[in-house]
Scaffold this motif. Structure first.
Motif, PDB file in Angstrom:
ATOM      1  N   ASP A 262       0.816  -1.212   0.000  1.00  0.00           N
ATOM      2  CA  ASP A 262       0.000   0.000   0.000  1.00  0.00           C
ATOM      3  C   ASP A 262       0.854   1.269   0.000  1.00  0.00           C
ATOM      4  OD1 ASP A 262       1.117  -0.060   2.466  1.00  0.00           O
ATOM      5  OD2 ASP A 262      -0.781  -0.074   3.582  1.00  0.00           O
ATOM      6  N   HIS A 263       2.159   1.099  -0.292  1.00  0.00           N
ATOM      7  CA  HIS A 263       3.086   2.227  -0.207  1.00  0.00           C
ATOM      8  C   HIS A 263       3.132   3.030  -1.505  1.00  0.00           C
ATOM      9  CE1 HIS A 263       5.175  -1.081  -2.133  1.00  0.00           C
ATOM     10  NE2 HIS A 263       5.806  -0.143  -2.819  1.00  0.00           N
ATOM     11  N   LEU A 264       2.778   2.403  -2.625  1.00  0.00           N
ATOM     12  CA  LEU A 264       3.100   2.978  -3.931  1.00  0.00           C
ATOM     13  C   LEU A 264       2.132   4.089  -4.314  1.00  0.00           C
ATOM     14  CD1 LEU A 264       4.962   2.845  -6.357  1.00  0.00           C
ATOM     15  CD2 LEU A 264       3.404   1.200  -7.392  1.00  0.00           C
ATOM     16  N   ASP A 265       2.689   5.251  -4.535  1.00  0.00           N
ATOM     17  CA  ASP A 265       1.974   6.350  -5.161  1.00  0.00           C
ATOM     18  C   ASP A 265       2.994   7.136  -5.964  1.00  0.00           C
ATOM     19  OD1 ASP A 265       3.409   7.959  -3.372  1.00  0.00           O
ATOM     20  OD2 ASP A 265       1.758   8.014  -1.933  1.00  0.00           O
ATOM     21  N   GLY A 266       2.579   8.225  -6.579  1.00  0.00           N
ATOM     22  CA  GLY A 266       3.502   8.997  -7.393  1.00  0.00           C
ATOM     23  C   GLY A 266       4.729   9.455  -6.648  1.00  0.00           C
ATOM     24  N   TYR A 267       4.571   9.793  -5.373  1.00  0.00           N
ATOM     25  CA  TYR A 267       5.710  10.283  -4.600  1.00  0.00           C
ATOM     26  C   TYR A 267       6.769   9.192  -4.442  1.00  0.00           C
ATOM     27  CZ  TYR A 267       8.519  11.591  -0.584  1.00  0.00           C
ATOM     28  OH  TYR A 267       9.567  11.844   0.256  1.00  0.00           O
ATOM     29  N   ASP A 268       6.349   7.965  -4.118  1.00  0.00           N
ATOM     30  CA  ASP A 268       7.295   6.871  -3.887  1.00  0.00           C
ATOM     31  C   ASP A 268       8.096   6.571  -5.154  1.00  0.00           C
ATOM     32  OD1 ASP A 268       6.805   6.249  -1.168  1.00  0.00           O
ATOM     33  OD2 ASP A 268       4.925   5.309  -1.748  1.00  0.00           O
ATOM     34  N   ARG A 269       7.417   6.546  -6.272  1.00  0.00           N
ATOM     35  CA  ARG A 269       8.110   6.252  -7.535  1.00  0.00           C
ATOM     36  C   ARG A 269       9.093   7.372  -7.870  1.00  0.00           C
ATOM     37  NH1 ARG A 269       7.400   6.674 -13.206  1.00  0.00           N
ATOM     38  NH2 ARG A 269       7.806   4.706 -14.303  1.00  0.00           N
ATOM     39  N   LYS A 270       8.664   8.598  -7.695  1.00  0.00           N
ATOM     40  CA  LYS A 270       9.551   9.723  -7.952  1.00  0.00           C
ATOM     41  C   LYS A 270      10.741   9.726  -6.995  1.00  0.00           C
ATOM     42  CE  LYS A 270       6.018  12.808  -9.855  1.00  0.00           C
ATOM     43  NZ  LYS A 270       5.239  14.050  -9.630  1.00  0.00           N
ATOM     44  N   LYS A 271      10.495   9.329  -5.760  1.00  0.00           N
ATOM     45  CA  LYS A 271      11.573   9.294  -4.776  1.00  0.00           C
ATOM     46  C   LYS A 271      12.642   8.285  -5.187  1.00  0.00           C
ATOM     47  CE  LYS A 271      12.590   8.319   0.077  1.00  0.00           C
ATOM     48  NZ  LYS A 271      12.048   7.852   1.378  1.00  0.00           N
ATOM     49  N   VAL A 272      12.210   7.097  -5.612  1.00  0.00           N
ATOM     50  CA  VAL A 272      13.164   6.078  -6.047  1.00  0.00           C
ATOM     51  C   VAL A 272      13.955   6.564  -7.251  1.00  0.00           C
ATOM     52  CG1 VAL A 272      13.426   3.748  -6.956  1.00  0.00           C
ATOM     53  CG2 VAL A 272      11.814   4.179  -5.095  1.00  0.00           C
ATOM     54  N   LEU A 273      13.260   7.148  -8.212  1.00  0.00           N
ATOM     55  CA  LEU A 273      13.944   7.651  -9.407  1.00  0.00           C
ATOM     56  C   LEU A 273      14.927   8.766  -9.052  1.00  0.00           C
ATOM     57  CD1 LEU A 273      10.928   7.685 -11.882  1.00  0.00           C
ATOM     58  CD2 LEU A 273      13.039   6.354 -12.158  1.00  0.00           C
ATOM     59  N   ARG A 274      14.547   9.615  -8.118  1.00  0.00           N
ATOM     60  CA  ARG A 274      15.440  10.699  -7.712  1.00  0.00           C
ATOM     61  C   ARG A 274      16.695  10.139  -7.038  1.00  0.00           C
ATOM     62  NH1 ARG A 274      11.892  13.477  -5.436  1.00  0.00           N
ATOM     63  NH2 ARG A 274      12.183  12.758  -3.287  1.00  0.00           N
ATOM     64  N   GLU A 275      16.518   9.128  -6.207  1.00  0.00           N
ATOM     65  CA  GLU A 275      17.669   8.536  -5.530  1.00  0.00           C
ATOM     66  C   GLU A 275      18.560   7.770  -6.517  1.00  0.00           C
ATOM     67  OE1 GLU A 275      15.829   6.296  -2.456  1.00  0.00           O
ATOM     68  OE2 GLU A 275      15.663   8.021  -1.094  1.00  0.00           O
ATOM     69  N   LEU A 276      17.930   7.120  -7.496  1.00  0.00           N
ATOM     70  CA  LEU A 276      18.727   6.476  -8.541  1.00  0.00           C
ATOM     71  C   LEU A 276      19.499   7.522  -9.346  1.00  0.00           C
ATOM     72  CD1 LEU A 276      16.205   3.774  -9.783  1.00  0.00           C
ATOM     73  CD2 LEU A 276      18.496   3.327  -8.871  1.00  0.00           C
ATOM     74  N   ASN A 277      18.857   8.626  -9.613  1.00  0.00           N
ATOM     75  CA  ASN A 277      19.531   9.704 -10.331  1.00  0.00           C
ATOM     76  C   ASN A 277      20.742  10.204  -9.548  1.00  0.00           C
ATOM     77  OD1 ASN A 277      19.285  11.959 -12.540  1.00  0.00           O
ATOM     78  ND2 ASN A 277      19.565  13.059 -10.621  1.00  0.00           N
ATOM     79  N   ASP A 278      20.582  10.368  -8.231  1.00  0.00           N
ATOM     80  CA  ASP A 278      21.693  10.839  -7.390  1.00  0.00           C
ATOM     81  C   ASP A 278      22.833   9.823  -7.356  1.00  0.00           C
ATOM     82  OD1 ASP A 278      20.236  13.087  -6.838  1.00  0.00           O
ATOM     83  OD2 ASP A 278      19.524  12.396  -4.874  1.00  0.00           O
ATOM     84  N   GLY A 279      22.493   8.534  -7.419  1.00  0.00           N
ATOM     85  CA  GLY A 279      23.526   7.508  -7.311  1.00  0.00           C
ATOM     86  C   GLY A 279      24.175   7.134  -8.621  1.00  0.00           C
ATOM     87  N   LEU A 280      23.442   7.332  -9.739  1.00  0.00           N
ATOM     88  CA  LEU A 280      23.933   6.856 -11.029  1.00  0.00           C
ATOM     89  C   LEU A 280      24.416   7.964 -11.953  1.00  0.00           C
ATOM     90  CD1 LEU A 280      22.445   4.310 -10.028  1.00  0.00           C
ATOM     91  CD2 LEU A 280      21.675   3.943 -12.360  1.00  0.00           C
ATOM     92  N   TRP A 281      23.897   9.144 -11.790  1.00  0.00           N
ATOM     93  CA  TRP A 281      24.249  10.190 -12.731  1.00  0.00           C
ATOM     94  C   TRP A 281      25.348  11.058 -12.161  1.00  0.00           C
ATOM     95  CZ3 TRP A 281      21.638  15.213 -14.554  1.00  0.00           C
ATOM     96  CH2 TRP A 281      22.007  15.488 -15.876  1.00  0.00           C
ATOM     97  N   LEU A 282      25.479  12.270 -12.632  1.00  0.00           N
ATOM     98  CA  LEU A 282      26.597  13.123 -12.257  1.00  0.00           C
ATOM     99  C   LEU A 282      26.423  13.668 -10.848  1.00  0.00           C
ATOM    100  CD1 LEU A 282      29.164  14.261 -13.574  1.00  0.00           C
ATOM    101  CD2 LEU A 282      27.839  16.251 -14.245  1.00  0.00           C
ATOM    102  N   ALA A 283      27.393  13.377  -9.983  1.00  0.00           N
ATOM    103  CA  ALA A 283      27.349  13.848  -8.600  1.00  0.00           C
ATOM    104  C   ALA A 283      27.908  15.263  -8.492  1.00  0.00           C
ATOM    105  CB  ALA A 283      28.142  12.900  -7.703  1.00  0.00           C
ATOM    106  N   ASP A 284      27.728  15.865  -7.315  1.00  0.00           N
ATOM    107  CA  ASP A 284      28.205  17.232  -7.111  1.00  0.00           C
ATOM    108  C   ASP A 284      29.714  17.359  -7.268  1.00  0.00           C
ATOM    109  OD1 ASP A 284      25.626  18.053  -6.656  1.00  0.00           O
ATOM    110  OD2 ASP A 284      25.765  17.895  -4.468  1.00  0.00           O
TER     111      ASP A 284
END
Length: 348
Positions: A262-284
């Motif tokens: 019952d956890h899945l909504d737009g926020y959860d999916r966006k959160k996962v994608l955002r964290e994947l973006n932080d871990g996989l793409w260009l870091a600071d």
């Protein structure tokens, strides 16, 4: 091995020699006797760069038959010039590096304590093993260096994953985990000594944590290799960005149709994608995806709060992306893929 004296004088005095090239005086470094390898009962002197090594001919020929040709002396009637003689020993000039020669002589004379194959081998020693092992056909040194380089910088994703963690065998001892010069040295070795198969992984190892401005200033790498690494880094960044964008557009990524919690909504999916973006793409700090077989730590924590179906979806997409990027890795750095004939090593 004979007792070595505690201190050795220079061969030709304390002052630098000087030659004149037109109007300019050219300073020639003084010739030094090796502190470690000037053996009193040695019967041949190796002159390498500005260093001389007095060693035993039998020790050299025992490890390499090529040295027999190096030490061949023309008969007295020959018109060929004999090698110069110093303290009764022929002086043979070799076009190697003095540091490499000292590394190899240390292995010859002190093998058991100097070269422990159960431990990681320092990068400088491995480089010497490859250069001189290949040149003088010292098979056990050349092959050990090749094994370590290929293990550390493999051509398959499975071998790359095996190089992580406690399961990896003895490999390469770096000065530090992020030593730019060490990886640059390996990239140069791969090009200079016919070992291109390790170049894609070695270049990736360099660019995933080194920002472009530091690569540009790297003195060890020739300009052509610096350009190749920077272009490869840009290609990698754009590829990972496109992969992440495709995930946001995919209906099967963390699909609500398969969610069992019952956890899945737009926020959860966006959160996962955002964290994947932080871990996989260009870091600071300018670094890019480290290509780890495990997901970034922040994503791992998030997965523990997802249902099994959503967690499996993230993991599946992650590993599919790794396979996609690995297949393109040689292309990033100027090759035509893993089957490119230009990636064939000298011993293939």
């Amino acid at each position: 091995m004979s007792q070595l004296p505690s201190k050795r004088p220079r061969v030709d005095g304390s002052d630098d020699a000087t030659e004149h090239d037109g109007d300019a005086a050219v300073r020639i470094p003084p010739v030094q006797r090796s502190e470690k390898f000037w053996i009193e009962d040695g019967n041949v002197i190796l002159h390498v760069e500005d260093t001389q090594f007095r060693v035993h001919r039998s020790m050299l020929t025992r490890h390499s038959t090529i040295f027999k040709d190096v030490f061949s002396v023309p008969p007295p009637s020959s018109e060929q010039a004999r090698d110069p003689v110093l303290e009764g020993c022929p002086v043979v000039k070799l076009s190697d590096r003095a540091g490499d020669m000292e590394q190899i002589l240390s292995i010859f004379y002190d093998n058991a304590s100097f070269l422990d194959l159960r431990e990681d081998i320092p990068i400088g020693r491995l480089a010497a093993m490859l250069r001189l092992g290949k040149k003088y056909d010292i098979a056990y040194l050349r092959d050990e260096a090749l094994k370590r380089f290929r293990s550390e910088f493999p051509t398959t994703l499975e071998a790359f994953d095996a190089s992580y963690g406690d399961t990896r065998g003895p490999s390469i001892d770096y000065d530090s985990p992020s030593d730019l010069d060490d990886i640059s040295t390996i990239i140069c070795l791969s090009q200079e000594h016919g070992l291109p198969s390790i170049m894609p992984a070695a270049c990736f190892n360099l660019v995933y944590y080194i920002p472009p401005e530091k690569i540009l200033d790297e003195a060890v790498l020739p300009q052509e290799l610096r350009n190749r690494c920077i272009m490869g880094q840009d290609h990698l960044i754009r590829t990972v960005h496109n992969i992440l964008f495709d995930w946001t557009e995919s209906e099967s990524f963390m699909s609500p149709d398969h969610c069992t919690g019952d956890h899945l909504d737009g926020y959860d999916r966006k959160k996962v994608l955002r964290e994947l973006n932080d871990g996989l793409w260009l870091a600071d700090d300018g670094s890019v995806w480290c290509f780890s077989p495990t997901l970034p730590g922040n994503v791992q924590e998030t997965l523990s709060n997802l249902c099994a179906s959503c967690s499996e979806s993230v993991i599946s997409y992650y590993h599919a992306a790794r396979k996609e990027v690995w297949q393109e890795l040689p292309i990033f750095f100027g090759f035509r893929g893993w089957e490119d004939p230009d990636l064939k090593d000298f011993d293939s």
